[in-house]
Design a protein around this motif. Structure first.
Motif, PDB file in Angstrom:
ATOM      1  N   LEU A  34     -17.497 -47.651  87.584  1.00  0.00           N
ATOM      2  CA  LEU A  34     -18.932 -47.618  87.289  1.00  0.00           C
ATOM      3  C   LEU A  34     -19.331 -46.317  86.593  1.00  0.00           C
ATOM      4  O   LEU A  34     -20.506 -45.962  86.521  1.00  0.00           O
ATOM      5  CB  LEU A  34     -19.756 -47.845  88.553  1.00  0.00           C
ATOM      6  N   LYS A  35     -18.332 -45.577  86.091  1.00  0.00           N
ATOM      7  CA  LYS A  35     -18.608 -44.368  85.317  1.00  0.00           C
ATOM      8  C   LYS A  35     -18.319 -44.573  83.837  1.00  0.00           C
ATOM      9  O   LYS A  35     -18.538 -43.689  83.028  1.00  0.00           O
ATOM     10  CB  LYS A  35     -17.738 -43.214  85.814  1.00  0.00           C
ATOM     11  N   GLY A  42     -16.557 -42.338  79.838  1.00  0.00           N
ATOM     12  CA  GLY A  42     -17.921 -42.133  80.327  1.00  0.00           C
ATOM     13  C   GLY A  42     -18.050 -40.882  81.150  1.00  0.00           C
ATOM     14  O   GLY A  42     -17.524 -39.832  80.786  1.00  0.00           O
ATOM     15  N   LEU A  43     -18.693 -41.026  82.316  1.00  0.00           N
ATOM     16  CA  LEU A  43     -18.993 -39.876  83.163  1.00  0.00           C
ATOM     17  C   LEU A  43     -17.756 -39.232  83.772  1.00  0.00           C
ATOM     18  O   LEU A  43     -17.849 -38.134  84.319  1.00  0.00           O
ATOM     19  CB  LEU A  43     -19.900 -40.308  84.312  1.00  0.00           C
ATOM     20  N   LEU A  63     -27.015 -39.073  74.714  1.00  0.00           N
ATOM     21  CA  LEU A  63     -28.424 -39.055  75.136  1.00  0.00           C
ATOM     22  C   LEU A  63     -28.781 -37.643  75.576  1.00  0.00           C
ATOM     23  O   LEU A  63     -28.098 -37.070  76.421  1.00  0.00           O
ATOM     24  CB  LEU A  63     -28.597 -40.013  76.329  1.00  0.00           C
TER      25      LEU A  63
ATOM     26  N   ALA B  50     -33.316 -52.713  69.971  1.00  0.00           N
ATOM     27  CA  ALA B  50     -32.775 -52.856  68.621  1.00  0.00           C
ATOM     28  C   ALA B  50     -31.424 -53.557  68.720  1.00  0.00           C
ATOM     29  O   ALA B  50     -30.798 -53.571  69.786  1.00  0.00           O
ATOM     30  CB  ALA B  50     -32.600 -51.485  67.989  1.00  0.00           C
ATOM     31  N   VAL B  59     -24.881 -55.987  69.616  1.00  0.00           N
ATOM     32  CA  VAL B  59     -25.103 -54.958  70.624  1.00  0.00           C
ATOM     33  C   VAL B  59     -26.593 -54.599  70.627  1.00  0.00           C
ATOM     34  O   VAL B  59     -27.172 -54.325  69.579  1.00  0.00           O
ATOM     35  CB  VAL B  59     -24.235 -53.727  70.335  1.00  0.00           C
ATOM     36  N   ILE B  61     -29.709 -52.233  72.059  1.00  0.00           N
ATOM     37  CA  ILE B  61     -29.941 -50.888  72.581  1.00  0.00           C
ATOM     38  C   ILE B  61     -31.421 -50.725  72.864  1.00  0.00           C
ATOM     39  O   ILE B  61     -32.265 -51.063  72.034  1.00  0.00           O
ATOM     40  CB  ILE B  61     -29.493 -49.832  71.555  1.00  0.00           C
ATOM     41  N   LEU B  63     -34.424 -47.926  74.693  1.00  0.00           N
ATOM     42  CA  LEU B  63     -34.680 -46.549  75.147  1.00  0.00           C
ATOM     43  C   LEU B  63     -36.108 -46.457  75.649  1.00  0.00           C
ATOM     44  O   LEU B  63     -37.039 -46.831  74.932  1.00  0.00           O
ATOM     45  CB  LEU B  63     -34.505 -45.594  73.951  1.00  0.00           C
ATOM     46  N   ILE B  98     -24.428 -53.862  79.717  1.00  0.00           N
ATOM     47  CA  ILE B  98     -23.042 -53.435  79.950  1.00  0.00           C
ATOM     48  C   ILE B  98     -22.937 -51.939  80.234  1.00  0.00           C
ATOM     49  O   ILE B  98     -21.911 -51.477  80.715  1.00  0.00           O
ATOM     50  CB  ILE B  98     -22.109 -53.776  78.775  1.00  0.00           C
ATOM     51  N   ALA B  99     -23.972 -51.171  79.933  1.00  0.00           N
ATOM     52  CA  ALA B  99     -23.910 -49.735  80.209  1.00  0.00           C
ATOM     53  C   ALA B  99     -25.312 -49.150  80.253  1.00  0.00           C
ATOM     54  O   ALA B  99     -26.249 -49.681  79.646  1.00  0.00           O
ATOM     55  CB  ALA B  99     -23.087 -49.010  79.145  1.00  0.00           C
ATOM     56  N   ALA B 101     -27.431 -45.131  80.573  1.00  0.00           N
ATOM     57  CA  ALA B 101     -27.376 -43.667  80.630  1.00  0.00           C
ATOM     58  C   ALA B 101     -28.782 -43.183  80.896  1.00  0.00           C
ATOM     59  O   ALA B 101     -29.753 -43.843  80.519  1.00  0.00           O
ATOM     60  CB  ALA B 101     -26.849 -43.091  79.320  1.00  0.00           C
ATOM     61  N   ILE B 131     -23.351 -52.264  86.639  1.00  0.00           N
ATOM     62  CA  ILE B 131     -23.549 -51.663  85.312  1.00  0.00           C
ATOM     63  C   ILE B 131     -23.102 -50.203  85.390  1.00  0.00           C
ATOM     64  O   ILE B 131     -23.642 -49.433  86.188  1.00  0.00           O
ATOM     65  CB  ILE B 131     -25.035 -51.696  84.889  1.00  0.00           C
ATOM     66  N   PRO B 132     -22.118 -49.798  84.582  1.00  0.00           N
ATOM     67  CA  PRO B 132     -21.671 -48.401  84.630  1.00  0.00           C
ATOM     68  C   PRO B 132     -22.743 -47.428  84.109  1.00  0.00           C
ATOM     69  O   PRO B 132     -23.463 -47.747  83.162  1.00  0.00           O
ATOM     70  CB  PRO B 132     -20.440 -48.368  83.710  1.00  0.00           C
ATOM     71  N   ILE B 134     -22.844 -44.289  82.127  1.00  0.00           N
ATOM     72  CA  ILE B 134     -21.810 -43.673  81.280  1.00  0.00           C
ATOM     73  C   ILE B 134     -22.166 -42.275  80.769  1.00  0.00           C
ATOM     74  O   ILE B 134     -21.336 -41.614  80.161  1.00  0.00           O
ATOM     75  CB  ILE B 134     -21.448 -44.575  80.075  1.00  0.00           C
ATOM     76  N   VAL B 154     -31.409 -45.162  78.628  1.00  0.00           N
ATOM     77  CA  VAL B 154     -30.941 -45.995  77.538  1.00  0.00           C
ATOM     78  C   VAL B 154     -30.076 -47.106  78.147  1.00  0.00           C
ATOM     79  O   VAL B 154     -29.285 -46.864  79.065  1.00  0.00           O
ATOM     80  CB  VAL B 154     -30.205 -45.175  76.451  1.00  0.00           C
ATOM     81  N   ILE B 156     -27.525 -50.417  77.177  1.00  0.00           N
ATOM     82  CA  ILE B 156     -26.724 -51.060  76.141  1.00  0.00           C
ATOM     83  C   ILE B 156     -26.354 -52.448  76.660  1.00  0.00           C
ATOM     84  O   ILE B 156     -25.899 -52.577  77.797  1.00  0.00           O
ATOM     85  CB  ILE B 156     -25.407 -50.273  75.885  1.00  0.00           C
ATOM     86  N   VAL B 158     -25.050 -56.738  75.443  1.00  0.00           N
ATOM     87  CA  VAL B 158     -24.448 -57.587  74.414  1.00  0.00           C
ATOM     88  C   VAL B 158     -25.098 -58.969  74.500  1.00  0.00           C
ATOM     89  O   VAL B 158     -25.207 -59.543  75.586  1.00  0.00           O
ATOM     90  CB  VAL B 158     -22.917 -57.706  74.616  1.00  0.00           C
TER      91      VAL B 158
END
Lengths: 345, 345
Positions: A34-35, A42-43, A63, B50, B59, B61, B63, B98-99, B101, B131-132, B134, B154, B156, B158
């Motif tokens: 999960l990183k 990732g993290l 970011l 977007a 993909v 995205i 924010l 999927i991700a 931040a 959800i990771p 990242i 943010v 991300i 799919v």
């Protein structure tokens, strides 16, 4: 967690205290899967950006929030900084920027002309670099709840060969692409009302897009790359040394720095190695190609210099440490910790 | 630009004034090819996210900055909100997250226990959703410069078939997935010290991940989807109506809303259609499948309802307008503008 714990400024300086806080409240609580997105980065690696693989594409995402004060400063504005900082995080990952998004938070009563100026600085750079602005957000906080503005930027890039900072080895040499610490010195002087002491000096803030062809050309020999913002060169080099258990040796007299910046910081008792740059990269490269890479960078207008090298620790104490060779030949340990400025970026 | 122009709270409410400001200082200055990545979707469509195409992958995205006050509220916290809001922006674009931040900005002196609680709320949801996290950023502003905290997230995702809100046509029907306005009502009551008037009511904040299978199954028949946050249902429906030159008709008595929320807002003189939800989607679907989609959503635990339909404007005045059929059968224009709350999200 002690309920009386309070956040202090030092938690925001990007050094050991930031890491320890985030490790305690975030990193340590997440399992590896999960990183990062499977197959990506990732993290688990504290680099400038994360990597997600889509088919054969390495997509890099970064970011950052910008809180700099003053909003306008010699050499740029928070708008210039938001684009440059985000582009630079992609570039030092070896990624070509392809899209940008930003979220702006201002206080009620904020001057629209100033906002427009900041946005224009941002758009001007994006247009020059031909990076689309694909989205964002805009929020207003009531009067008295935010001093100035906060811009948070996300950058999306694509890297043929992402540079993950885990491959530093003894023998590598360290390159700095341009004079350091001008950004930190200018913001410090601006905050203290001492800009007259820095005549002719502007923040070094700029997008490092010009180093991408060099990174691309030598990507197999580039073992790490970062932009030394908060905490300066000292912070990055210490992080690299600690993570890879090496000693990094820096020759002070080889580090490019403007005379006025050196003099100003010396007068303030501040080590330039701890001061932020916003348009400079530090790169660890395989010994064999170090001079070629520096030369290539210089041919593109950068004032690049090979400033040091990586060695096997001579003893246990020096493992994970950064050592500076002073102007008179002495060896001194350089700590990550130094003078820190709030709202420098 | 008049140098005496000042940002007012209304610029932050996500409606007409926000659009006009951003259009003036940003959108109008960018050519189309710098508003999106070629082949994708960006600022030229004001949707929740977007789209960038990487090979055959769409993909998505998104924010967003969150400035909500209070940081903890009945039903969640700014951490719950940051994950839910970001996931929901992806889901209504038809994208599987999927991700994630996030960038956190707090003030010096902020309570570490409270920060930890907020982060835990965030991590708990991310872990539940697998959800990771990242990457991100963490900044501290000096005491007195930020009231509370700002989180910028943010997301991300799919999407097999991204939902871009440009396909609404007369005949479409409008579905709301759950009772509206609970989030707005709870935050308003919390800010006014009136939470006792909303017994048993919690913010509706939640990730809408559960509607994704339905969106996926009926993707060819879903013409638009949004989550009605700032400005509520009234803002989204007006945006849709204006952009596609239709009239959207809403039957007030079919709109799901908790009794306590309706009573509280009525007592305050506020139209629930203008109040934010943070765990509700509004979907425009082809007539033929509207009932099936609502039924499918209900079978998954949502309290979904078909609340209205899209029609060709009966006259020029009604072009681009939203009309509500009241409980007693009258037709009334619903404006995007209504009661607005600072720091509601």
């Amino acid at each position: 967690m002690n309920s009386k714990d309070r956040i202090s400024l030092v938690h925001g300086f990007g050094g050991k205290e930031t890491y320890e806080l985030l490790d305690r409240i975030i990193f340590s609580k997440l399992p590896l899967n999960l990183k990062r997105v499977e197959g990506g980065v990732g993290l688990e690696v504290l680099d400038d950006g994360a990597v997600i693989k889509f088919g054969d594409k390495n997509v890099v995402i970064t970011l950052d929030s910008y809180t700099i004060k003053p909003v306008i400063f010699p050499g740029g504005s928070i708008g210039t900084l938001a684009v440059s900082g985000t582009v630079n995080d992609l570039v030092v990952m070896g990624a070509q920027p392809i899209a940008f998004a930003d979220s702006v938070v201002v206080e009620e009563g904020f001057d629209v002309g100033l906002l427009n100026k900041v946005v224009d600085d941002m758009l001007k750079l994006l247009m020059e670099l031909r990076i689309p602005l694909i989205g964002g957000d805009f929020k207003v906080m009531p009067k008295g709840s935010l001093d100035g503005m906060v811009i948070t930027s996300v950058g999306i890039g694509v890297a043929r060969n992402p540079i993950i900072d885990i491959n530093i080895t003894p023998g590598d040499r360290i390159i700095v692409t341009d004079p350091i610490a001008s950004h930190g010195a200018v913001i410090l002087a601006a905050q203290l009302g001492m800009l007259d002491k820095l005549e002719g000096i502007r923040s070094d803030v700029k997008p490092l897009i010009g180093i991408l062809p060099v990174i691309d050309k030598y990507s197999d020999y580039i073992h790490a790359a970062r932009d030394p913002t908060r905490g300066g060169l000292a912070a990055i080099l210490n992080e690299w040394a600690r993570q890879t258990n090496v000693t990094i040796v820096i020759e002070r007299e080889k580090i490019p720095i403007e005379d006025n910046v050196r003099d100003f910081l010396e007068a303030m008792g501040i080590d330039p190695l701890t001061m932020a740059s916003e348009g400079v990269a530090v790169i660890a490269v395989a010994d064999t190609y170090a001079d070629d890479i520096a030369k290539d960078l210089r041919s593109r207008g950068f004032r690049a210099s090979v400033v040091g090298y990586v060695e096997k620790p001579r003893n246990e104490f020096l493992r994970g440490k950064v050592v500076a060779i002073t102007e008179i030949g002495g060896r001194v340990v350089v700590e990550a910790r130094g003078y820190n400025l709030p709202r420098i970026c």
